[in-house]
Structure formats: structure tokens, C-alpha cells
Scaffold this motif. Structure first.
Motif, PDB file in Angstrom:
ATOM      1  N   LEU A  80       0.872  -1.168   0.000  1.00 15.18           N
ATOM      2  CA  LEU A  80       0.000   0.000   0.000  1.00 15.18           C
ATOM      3  C   LEU A  80       0.909   1.219   0.000  1.00 15.18           C
ATOM      4  O   LEU A  80       1.629   1.465   0.965  1.00 15.18           O
ATOM      5  CB  LEU A  80      -0.919  -0.010   1.216  1.00 15.18           C
ATOM      6  CG  LEU A  80      -1.725  -1.304   1.433  1.00 15.18           C
ATOM      7  CD1 LEU A  80      -2.653  -1.157   2.625  1.00 15.18           C
ATOM      8  CD2 LEU A  80      -2.512  -1.670   0.179  1.00 15.18           C
ATOM      9  N   VAL A  81       0.884   1.949  -1.099  1.00 16.99           N
ATOM     10  CA  VAL A  81       1.794   3.063  -1.330  1.00 16.99           C
ATOM     11  C   VAL A  81       1.095   4.365  -0.948  1.00 16.99           C
ATOM     12  O   VAL A  81       0.164   4.808  -1.628  1.00 16.99           O
ATOM     13  CB  VAL A  81       2.226   3.105  -2.817  1.00 16.99           C
ATOM     14  CG1 VAL A  81       3.204   4.238  -3.068  1.00 16.99           C
ATOM     15  CG2 VAL A  81       2.843   1.770  -3.226  1.00 16.99           C
ATOM     16  N   HIS A  82       1.542   4.986   0.132  1.00 17.84           N
ATOM     17  CA  HIS A  82       0.876   6.177   0.638  1.00 17.84           C
ATOM     18  C   HIS A  82       1.478   7.461   0.065  1.00 17.84           C
ATOM     19  O   HIS A  82       2.692   7.624  -0.021  1.00 17.84           O
ATOM     20  CB  HIS A  82       0.962   6.248   2.164  1.00 17.84           C
ATOM     21  CG  HIS A  82       0.661   7.608   2.709  1.00 17.84           C
ATOM     22  ND1 HIS A  82       1.655   8.501   3.066  1.00 17.84           N
ATOM     23  CD2 HIS A  82      -0.520   8.259   2.914  1.00 17.84           C
ATOM     24  CE1 HIS A  82       1.106   9.633   3.476  1.00 17.84           C
ATOM     25  NE2 HIS A  82      -0.208   9.514   3.400  1.00 17.84           N
ATOM     26  N   GLY A  83       0.571   8.358  -0.316  1.00 16.81           N
ATOM     27  CA  GLY A  83       0.947   9.710  -0.701  1.00 16.81           C
ATOM     28  C   GLY A  83       0.005  10.697  -0.039  1.00 16.81           C
ATOM     29  O   GLY A  83      -1.094  10.329   0.396  1.00 16.81           O
ATOM     30  N   ARG A  84       0.395  11.952   0.029  1.00 17.03           N
ATOM     31  CA  ARG A  84      -0.453  12.965   0.678  1.00 17.03           C
ATOM     32  C   ARG A  84      -1.775  13.144  -0.041  1.00 17.03           C
ATOM     33  O   ARG A  84      -2.796  13.429   0.572  1.00 17.03           O
ATOM     34  CB  ARG A  84       0.281  14.306   0.738  1.00 17.03           C
ATOM     35  CG  ARG A  84       1.427  14.373   1.718  1.00 17.03           C
ATOM     36  CD  ARG A  84       2.059  15.744   1.670  1.00 17.03           C
ATOM     37  NE  ARG A  84       1.075  16.781   1.954  1.00 17.03           N
ATOM     38  CZ  ARG A  84       1.154  18.033   1.497  1.00 17.03           C
ATOM     39  NH1 ARG A  84       2.153  18.397   0.718  1.00 17.03           N
ATOM     40  NH2 ARG A  84       0.226  18.913   1.828  1.00 17.03           N
ATOM     41  N   THR A  85      -1.750  12.990  -1.360  1.00 18.57           N
ATOM     42  CA  THR A  85      -2.952  13.124  -2.166  1.00 18.57           C
ATOM     43  C   THR A  85      -3.099  11.899  -3.057  1.00 18.57           C
ATOM     44  O   THR A  85      -2.123  11.166  -3.299  1.00 18.57           O
ATOM     45  CB  THR A  85      -2.892  14.379  -3.050  1.00 18.57           C
ATOM     46  OG1 THR A  85      -1.818  14.237  -4.000  1.00 18.57           O
ATOM     47  CG2 THR A  85      -2.664  15.643  -2.212  1.00 18.57           C
ATOM     48  N   ARG A  86      -4.301  11.693  -3.568  1.00 20.10           N
ATOM     49  CA  ARG A  86      -4.524  10.551  -4.459  1.00 20.10           C
ATOM     50  C   ARG A  86      -3.628  10.620  -5.701  1.00 20.10           C
ATOM     51  O   ARG A  86      -3.005   9.611  -6.066  1.00 20.10           O
ATOM     52  CB  ARG A  86      -5.993  10.474  -4.866  1.00 20.10           C
ATOM     53  CG  ARG A  86      -6.319   9.241  -5.722  1.00 20.10           C
ATOM     54  CD  ARG A  86      -7.744   9.308  -6.253  1.00 20.10           C
ATOM     55  NE  ARG A  86      -8.721   9.277  -5.188  1.00 20.10           N
ATOM     56  CZ  ARG A  86      -9.194   8.174  -4.623  1.00 20.10           C
ATOM     57  NH1 ARG A  86      -8.750   6.990  -5.042  1.00 20.10           N
ATOM     58  NH2 ARG A  86     -10.103   8.234  -3.675  1.00 20.10           N
TER      59      ARG A  86
ATOM     60  N   VAL B   4      -0.640  -0.717  -4.516  1.00 20.62           N
ATOM     61  CA  VAL B   4      -1.960  -0.107  -4.449  1.00 20.62           C
ATOM     62  C   VAL B   4      -1.820   1.266  -3.794  1.00 20.62           C
ATOM     63  O   VAL B   4      -1.168   1.405  -2.752  1.00 20.62           O
ATOM     64  CB  VAL B   4      -2.945  -0.969  -3.637  1.00 20.62           C
ATOM     65  CG1 VAL B   4      -4.319  -0.332  -3.619  1.00 20.62           C
ATOM     66  CG2 VAL B   4      -3.001  -2.387  -4.199  1.00 20.62           C
ATOM     67  N   ALA B   5      -2.417   2.270  -4.389  1.00 21.10           N
ATOM     68  CA  ALA B   5      -2.312   3.634  -3.883  1.00 21.10           C
ATOM     69  C   ALA B   5      -3.290   3.875  -2.739  1.00 21.10           C
ATOM     70  O   ALA B   5      -4.459   3.498  -2.814  1.00 21.10           O
ATOM     71  CB  ALA B   5      -2.579   4.633  -5.009  1.00 21.10           C
ATOM     72  N   VAL B   6      -2.791   4.513  -1.670  1.00 22.64           N
ATOM     73  CA  VAL B   6      -3.632   5.017  -0.589  1.00 22.64           C
ATOM     74  C   VAL B   6      -3.185   6.448  -0.309  1.00 22.64           C
ATOM     75  O   VAL B   6      -2.038   6.809  -0.578  1.00 22.64           O
ATOM     76  CB  VAL B   6      -3.530   4.157   0.692  1.00 22.64           C
ATOM     77  CG1 VAL B   6      -4.099   2.771   0.461  1.00 22.64           C
ATOM     78  CG2 VAL B   6      -2.094   4.068   1.192  1.00 22.64           C
ATOM     79  N   HIS B   7      -4.089   7.255   0.213  1.00 22.96           N
ATOM     80  CA  HIS B   7      -3.719   8.657   0.387  1.00 22.96           C
ATOM     81  C   HIS B   7      -4.287   9.229   1.675  1.00 22.96           C
ATOM     82  O   HIS B   7      -5.344   8.796   2.150  1.00 22.96           O
ATOM     83  CB  HIS B   7      -4.197   9.491  -0.805  1.00 22.96           C
ATOM     84  CG  HIS B   7      -5.694   9.555  -0.926  1.00 22.96           C
ATOM     85  ND1 HIS B   7      -6.441   8.520  -1.452  1.00 22.96           N
ATOM     86  CD2 HIS B   7      -6.588  10.515  -0.572  1.00 22.96           C
ATOM     87  CE1 HIS B   7      -7.717   8.833  -1.428  1.00 22.96           C
ATOM     88  NE2 HIS B   7      -7.847  10.038  -0.892  1.00 22.96           N
ATOM     89  N   ALA B   8      -3.569  10.198   2.230  1.00 23.32           N
ATOM     90  CA  ALA B   8      -4.029  10.907   3.425  1.00 23.32           C
ATOM     91  C   ALA B   8      -3.037  12.027   3.723  1.00 23.32           C
ATOM     92  O   ALA B   8      -1.823  11.862   3.536  1.00 23.32           O
ATOM     93  CB  ALA B   8      -4.121   9.974   4.632  1.00 23.32           C
ATOM     94  N   GLU B   9      -3.560  13.148   4.174  1.00 22.31           N
ATOM     95  CA  GLU B   9      -2.734  14.214   4.725  1.00 22.31           C
ATOM     96  C   GLU B   9      -2.516  13.855   6.190  1.00 22.31           C
ATOM     97  O   GLU B   9      -3.430  13.914   7.001  1.00 22.31           O
ATOM     98  CB  GLU B   9      -3.443  15.566   4.587  1.00 22.31           C
ATOM     99  CG  GLU B   9      -2.784  16.708   5.329  1.00 22.31           C
ATOM    100  CD  GLU B   9      -1.314  16.840   5.032  1.00 22.31           C
ATOM    101  OE1 GLU B   9      -0.515  16.577   5.965  1.00 22.31           O
ATOM    102  OE2 GLU B   9      -0.959  17.187   3.894  1.00 22.31           O
ATOM    103  N   LEU B  10      -1.293  13.481   6.550  1.00 18.96           N
ATOM    104  CA  LEU B  10      -1.037  12.910   7.862  1.00 18.96           C
ATOM    105  C   LEU B  10      -1.128  13.912   9.006  1.00 18.96           C
ATOM    106  O   LEU B  10      -1.148  13.516  10.174  1.00 18.96           O
ATOM    107  CB  LEU B  10       0.339  12.232   7.881  1.00 18.96           C
ATOM    108  CG  LEU B  10       0.510  11.059   6.913  1.00 18.96           C
ATOM    109  CD1 LEU B  10       1.876  10.424   7.087  1.00 18.96           C
ATOM    110  CD2 LEU B  10      -0.592  10.019   7.080  1.00 18.96           C
ATOM    111  N   SER B  11      -1.217  15.188   8.693  1.00 15.06           N
ATOM    112  CA  SER B  11      -1.393  16.189   9.745  1.00 15.06           C
ATOM    113  C   SER B  11      -2.862  16.342  10.141  1.00 15.06           C
ATOM    114  O   SER B  11      -3.180  17.061  11.086  1.00 15.06           O
ATOM    115  CB  SER B  11      -0.839  17.542   9.297  1.00 15.06           C
ATOM    116  OG  SER B  11      -1.584  18.049   8.197  1.00 15.06           O
TER     117      SER B  11
END
Length: 303
Positions: A42-48, A70-77
Motif C-alpha cells: 500500500l503506497v501512501h501519498g499525501r494526495t490521491r 496499491v495507492a492510498v492517500h491521506a494528509e497525515l497532519s
């Protein structure tokens, strides 16, 4: 020491791994190595868009054609987006999460606050790491029950932890400094890693830290301020002096996931081996203080 082309990572075929901050740099390299070991990453980025771009880049690399990203996204702040990321992981890995690599980091040249009044570096480097350890703990434990081997958490730290101190004012109402906030956050994240290692049964979930050392990435340039100035000064010679992200990932994060590290909790991996972090990070009083302040803040935020 002579380093192998690939760290001796266990066979992760059919298992699920999440790497935060995987859009570029060390996180992207770590995701590639986990994919090479057979994991569903699961590859995380700040945005999709950032996450999907990284996913496509990884899938197109030689030797990774059969790997699954697989892409996952979230602004971790953001508290809400941390919960969203946990939900995404639950949907994509319904049988549990086997590996969590908290790699995402940030520095800011000026003091910035989240909507909850937390300084941004502290929010991304420490609070998000602690929150994800808590939010994903059930999924990690489920994976351990299914696979009958401990799930693994690796929190990426930095040599800066050696000059960091635990702080109670996470807003930095006074005394903010770019390096100070980053160093303090790394120290607190490391101390919290040790606290979790002591608290959670290591036959279910292990918690270890990895220090990649100096890495030639765009982290400093993006951070700006003093980090940006150092990046500009060193960039012409950096490729000759410091490791690239692939080498750094193999000798730190992947080393913490090697077969001989399985079942071991509370370790600190750097330069290809199990080593000792700073005296302050190992101080029981510091660990207890960081855990207490962090747990109080997590409870206030509803985690």
C-alpha cells in the motif's frame, strides 16, 4: 561491511505492507524493496494523484512487473485523514496488515499549525506515527494471528534524535526552530517506539526503529529554510558522499525486517546492523514522559 544487493528480507508473498511517505525518496525505495520481496504494498501519498503516480512508477520498474502496488492517500497532519487512511487499509487488507513502515517526515522553515493547534512537524513526524500505530494495531494483530508470525512495525528515525528533547508544548508557542522541532519530533517518535515495544506482546506485533543515515533525496530542498540551504550547498557533491534511497532502504528499513529481526522488538537499526540509539531515547524516564504526553494527546483527539 559489504552490503548485499537486496537486504535478506523474509518472503512476504501474499502479505500486506503499508509504507507512509512513499511518493518519493526513501519511502518509494522501501516500497520497491517490499514489492520485490513479494508483498502487496500500500503506497501512501499525501494526495490521491501523488500516490497513484508513485504506484505507476513502481509498477513500471524492471523486476517489479509481477509485484502488486496499491495507492492510498491521506494528509497525515489531519486527524480525519488519519482515520480515513486506517479505513483504506482495512478495506484493502481485510485479513490484516503484516508490515507498517512509518516513513513520512516533514520540516518547515516557519511555524505552522494544524487545525488542532499542533505544530506541523510534530504532527507529521510524531503524532501521525503514534496514531497509526494505535489505529492499525488491531489489523496488525489480526495479520499476526492469521500468519502465525508477528506483524512488524518499523518507524523511521534520524540522527537528529540525538539532539532532540521531549516537549510538552506541541504548538511551539515560543521557541520554534526548524531543526529543533524536527529533532524533538524524531526523539519523541523513537521514545514512543520503545514504549510500544515494551507494552505490546512481541509475539503479536514488534516495534523497531530504523535510521537510514544521510540520504540523497529532495527532502531538504522541499523543506526550505536551513535544510534547504544545506541541500543547495551539498547537492553538487552529495551523490559522492551519501547513500541514495535504495541503499539507505536496504541497510536500515529492510534490515529491520530481515528474518533474524523477526520476533525482536525495541531494536534500533542503522548502517546495516542492530545498534544503540541516543542515551536520552533509552532513558526510562524520557520514554515514560513521552508515552504519557502522547497518550493524553491521542485521547484528546479521539484515538
Amino acid at each position: 561491511m559489504t552490503e548485499p544487493r537486496n537486504a535478506p528480507t523474509a518472503d512476504l508473498s501474499g502479505r500486506f505492507a503499508l509504507v507512509t511517505g512513499a511518493a518519493d525518496g526513501l519511502g518509494l525505495a522501501t516500497a520497491a524493496e517490499l514489492g520485490r520481496a513479494g508483498a502487496n504494498v500500500l503506497v501512501h501519498g499525501r494526495t490521491r494523484p501523488k500516490a497513484e503516480q508513485a504506484m505507476r512508477l513502481l509498477s513500471g520498474r524492471p523486476g517489479l512487473e509481477a509485484a502488486r502496488f496499491v495507492a492510498v492517500h491521506a494528509e497525515l497532519s489531519s486527524v480525519d485523514e488519519l482515520r480515513s487512511l486506517s479505513s483504506q487499509v482495512g478495506e484493502l487488507a481485510p485479513d490484516g496488515l503484516d508490515v507498517l513502515v512509518n516513513n513520512a517526515g516533514a520540516q518547515f522553515s516557519e511555524r505552522r499549525l494544524t487545525s488542532d493547534g499542533i505544530e506541523m512537524t510534530t504532527a507529521v513526524v510524531h503524532l501521525a506515527t503514534a496514531a497509526l500505530c494505535r489505529l492499525l494495531l488491531d489489523q496488525l494483530s489480526e495479520a499476526a494471528r492469521r500468519a502465525r508470525v508477528p506483524a512488524q512495525v518499523v518507524n523511521v528515525t534520524s540522527i537528529n534524535e540525538r539532539i532532540g528533547k521531549p516537549v510538552n508544548d506541541w504548538s511551539y508557542a515560543a521557541g520554534y526552530g526548524q531543526v529543533r522541532a524536527y529533532s524533538n519530533a524524531k526523539l519523541m517518535a523513537l521514545a514512543y517506539t520503545y514504549a510500544m515495544a515494551r507494552q505490546i506482546d512481541e509475539t503479536q506485533v514488534t516495534f523497531n526503529a530504523a535510521d537510514p543515515g544521510a540520504v540523497f533525496t529532495d527532502f531538504g530542498r522541499k523543506a526550505g529554510g536551513s535544510a534547504g540551504r544545506m541541500d543547495r550547498a551539498l547537492r553538487p557533491v552529495a551523490p559522492l558522499l551519501i547513500a541514495g534511497p535504495e541503499k539507505a532502504a536496504r541497510r536500515s528499513v529492510l534490515r529491520a525486517l530481515a528474518p533474524d529481526a523477526a520476533g525482536r522488538s525495541g531494536g534500533f537499526y542503522a548502517r546495516g546492523a542492530l545498534r544503540a540509539s541516543s542515551k536520552r531515547s533509552n532513558d526510562p524516564a524520557v520514554i515514560a514522559e513521552v508515552q504519557a504526553v502522547t497518550e493524553e494527546r491521542l485521547a484528546t483527539l479521539g484515538f
